[in-house]
Write a protein that holds these residues in place. Sequence first.
Motif, PDB file in Angstrom:
ATOM      1  N   UNK A 142     -26.582 -26.655 -16.817  1.00 55.93           N
ATOM      2  CA  UNK A 142     -26.740 -24.488 -16.467  1.00 55.93           C
ATOM      3  C   UNK A 142     -25.149 -24.642 -15.553  1.00 55.93           C
ATOM      4  N   UNK A 143     -24.763 -24.054 -16.326  1.00 61.10           N
ATOM      5  CA  UNK A 143     -23.773 -23.522 -15.516  1.00 61.10           C
ATOM      6  C   UNK A 143     -23.376 -22.195 -14.960  1.00 61.10           C
ATOM      7  N   UNK A 144     -22.287 -21.975 -13.979  1.00 60.04           N
ATOM      8  CA  UNK A 144     -22.551 -20.421 -13.156  1.00 60.04           C
ATOM      9  C   UNK A 144     -21.991 -19.582 -14.394  1.00 60.04           C
ATOM     10  N   UNK A 145     -22.161 -18.024 -13.781  1.00 60.52           N
ATOM     11  CA  UNK A 145     -21.647 -17.097 -14.429  1.00 60.52           C
ATOM     12  C   UNK A 145     -20.411 -17.109 -14.864  1.00 60.52           C
ATOM     13  N   UNK A 146     -19.470 -17.289 -13.710  1.00 57.34           N
ATOM     14  CA  UNK A 146     -17.843 -16.958 -13.833  1.00 57.34           C
ATOM     15  C   UNK A 146     -17.603 -18.069 -14.404  1.00 57.34           C
ATOM     16  N   UNK A 147     -17.906 -19.105 -14.136  1.00 60.78           N
ATOM     17  CA  UNK A 147     -17.437 -20.432 -15.413  1.00 60.78           C
ATOM     18  C   UNK A 147     -17.329 -19.844 -17.190  1.00 60.78           C
ATOM     19  N   UNK A 148     -18.389 -19.401 -17.245  1.00 61.87           N
ATOM     20  CA  UNK A 148     -19.420 -18.994 -18.551  1.00 61.87           C
ATOM     21  C   UNK A 148     -18.054 -18.089 -19.344  1.00 61.87           C
ATOM     22  N   UNK A 149     -18.051 -17.075 -17.995  1.00 58.61           N
ATOM     23  CA  UNK A 149     -17.224 -15.707 -18.547  1.00 58.61           C
ATOM     24  C   UNK A 149     -15.959 -15.996 -18.750  1.00 58.61           C
ATOM     25  N   UNK A 150     -15.075 -16.900 -17.470  1.00 57.41           N
ATOM     26  CA  UNK A 150     -13.279 -17.292 -18.053  1.00 57.41           C
ATOM     27  C   UNK A 150     -13.099 -17.921 -19.099  1.00 57.41           C
ATOM     28  N   UNK A 151     -14.336 -19.084 -19.852  1.00 61.58           N
ATOM     29  CA  UNK A 151     -14.181 -20.058 -20.346  1.00 61.58           C
ATOM     30  C   UNK A 151     -15.020 -20.026 -22.012  1.00 61.58           C
ATOM     31  N   UNK A 152     -15.693 -18.625 -21.889  1.00 65.26           N
ATOM     32  CA  UNK A 152     -16.073 -17.795 -23.032  1.00 65.26           C
ATOM     33  C   UNK A 152     -17.530 -19.607 -22.883  1.00 65.26           C
ATOM     34  N   UNK A 153     -17.861 -20.117 -22.258  1.00 65.83           N
ATOM     35  CA  UNK A 153     -19.212 -20.536 -22.712  1.00 65.83           C
ATOM     36  C   UNK A 153     -20.494 -20.270 -22.769  1.00 65.83           C
ATOM     37  N   UNK A 154     -20.907 -20.114 -23.895  1.00 64.32           N
ATOM     38  CA  UNK A 154     -22.321 -19.949 -24.162  1.00 64.32           C
ATOM     39  C   UNK A 154     -23.434 -21.408 -24.732  1.00 64.32           C
ATOM     40  N   UNK A 155     -24.636 -20.851 -24.446  1.00 65.97           N
ATOM     41  CA  UNK A 155     -25.440 -22.121 -24.216  1.00 65.97           C
ATOM     42  C   UNK A 155     -25.282 -22.382 -25.508  1.00 65.97           C
ATOM     43  N   UNK A 156     -25.616 -23.834 -25.732  1.00 66.54           N
ATOM     44  CA  UNK A 156     -25.543 -24.503 -27.623  1.00 66.54           C
ATOM     45  C   UNK A 156     -24.119 -25.235 -26.938  1.00 66.54           C
ATOM     46  N   UNK A 157     -23.153 -24.474 -26.088  1.00 67.18           N
ATOM     47  CA  UNK A 157     -22.007 -25.715 -26.614  1.00 67.18           C
ATOM     48  C   UNK A 157     -22.404 -26.648 -25.762  1.00 67.18           C
TER      49      UNK A 157
END
Lengths: 415, 229
Positions: A142-157
């Motif tokens: 489970x990842x933090x929102x800022x990291x997800x937005x910054x690195x364009x990470x989606x669930x399933x990656x």
Amino acid sequence: MNLIWLPWKNLWLHPLRTVFNIMLVAIAVALIVILLLINAQFGQHLGKSSEKIDAILAAKGSPLQSVLCNIFHLDAPTGNIKVGEIKPFLRAVHPLIANACPLALGDSYHKSRIIGTTDSYFRWMELSLREGRMFEQDFEAVIGSELADLEHIRTGDTLMSNHGLTALDLDTKHEHGLRVVGILNNKNNLADKLIFTTISTYWKEHDHGDTEGELSAHQDTPVLRNSDLDNIDNDKTLTSVLIQFKGHNIQSLNFVRNVNEGSKLMAVSPAIEISRLYELTGTASDMLYWIAVIIGILSMFAIFINLIQALEERRPELGILRIGGASRSLLFGMTMIEGLLISLIGTITGWLLAHGLLEMFSHLFDLNSRYGIKGLYLAPGEWILILLSAISGLVAALIPSVRAYREEIARLLRL
Amino acid sequence: MILISGSWIPGEICTCQDDLMLSCTGLRKNFKNGKSLVFPDFELKAAEELLILGPSGCGKTTLLNILAGLLKPDAGLMTFLGIDFLALSASEMDHFRGKNIGLCLQKPVFIRALSVLDNLLLSQRLAGVDQNRSEAICLLKELNLESTADQNTERLSAGERQRLMFIRALINHPKLILADEPTSALDDYNAQVLIKMLKSHCVQHGAALIVVTHDQRVKSHFNQMIILS
């Protein structure tokens, strides 16, 4: 022809002199604003990150390092501790402890740290999911929102993590990837940049040299809750346990000392270590403040000298203004406005410079993620600084203005 | 003590109170070096003009500065527009002067930070009259300074500066115009134009004109004179 226009035009009769004055004010203001911003945001960052944590149990070493590593995720762990040593503290019925959360640290993905922990961390820190679900198996994350937005990470990656925490370790990739199953809601704290997985994922990533028996015993049983650790071999290791007391009484106050004296563990009070950190950085910060204040005083003198010189040069012009019908008060006011204009322009320039530079440095050196410092932030007390700066311009202009007020026309025109 | 004798030409003192503009009686100025200047009494009606002549150092400029309220006399009375001018407070004096007196100093001084036109508009603003850009341009045109309107005053020649100073003195339609050596930097043509302009302004606006000079070219334009000695 507006009367405010005249002091403004007068300022630019000697552009170099005026620009020099404005720069002095701007540098002083910029320095003070930068210090205000850093102190306010860093303090807030420290406070916010550690407010719920009363103690850390970790391997013996530097207490400050332990705080930096386990709370702020800045430094390296002091070492590993055995599960058997921390089991008593994880019991739900502990008389002193309200919350306890085990952490396994040491891996990273790009610049974000991977935290092996249990569901207790999410409940305690009030972290909720923006999308997806909590990890239920090993190698789920489970990842933090800022990291997800910054690195364009989606669930399933899938994230290929690195062994180690620094840039030097980036080449040491793990064999297994972490599959992102959930993204947390934004909390405006460190959790926004972290990656969370199970502690057992850590063991599986690291225990290559262990015996087959040990591995197979728990291979398919992910550690999701604190209670799951009861069944884990006492010799398994992790990095630390974060602790929150039920209340602040004599026993909780003695907790740190008792652990340090009676076990192989090191207990650290974050509050004490953070105040030590403040003491260490406070001297440098105070020194910078004083340098800024000295530059501020110099800029006041520069405005004063500029206005006195300008007044001397413009004596006949002041005489002409009086002949034209300008009152003494008007000359006083116009000279004050000149001082005010210099200090206001300098203050605004310095303020913009401070925020702009800090925002730029925040991006360049990743200050926001690491220390919670950014330029687009208003520190409490900034408006007081602006007010003080404007007042300092008026104070510097006071004596020249009084001179402009008191001079007789005959003397101004040298009759 | 140096006593300055003065004489009216044609030698009459106007006693008509209806349109009496300026009256000066017993004006005296003492200096630190013990020197004292005593000025002759005189009166001026609306639209009248007076020329003050005399050699250098005889006190012409001092008298003009007293009339403008820039210097305080040590003795004497001065009534302007029925007001005891010397009894005014400093702020009243500033306001009164700005509104009613157009002063041309021997040495032109302008606000360097402003253009020619802005200097004129500032003068209107300070006197508390409506800023009239077209009138300012018109006056500049009259003295052939229209092309300098947007220039900085520093770039004007001595003659242009002197003419500009006159425009500034006239722009608020003052009731008393005081001019110190107005033609000193002007050629014959511009000197004639300037004097005609001053006189026509006086007639048009019912103002009194006092000119201090030692320029003999001006003499023929005035029918009243004081010669200070």
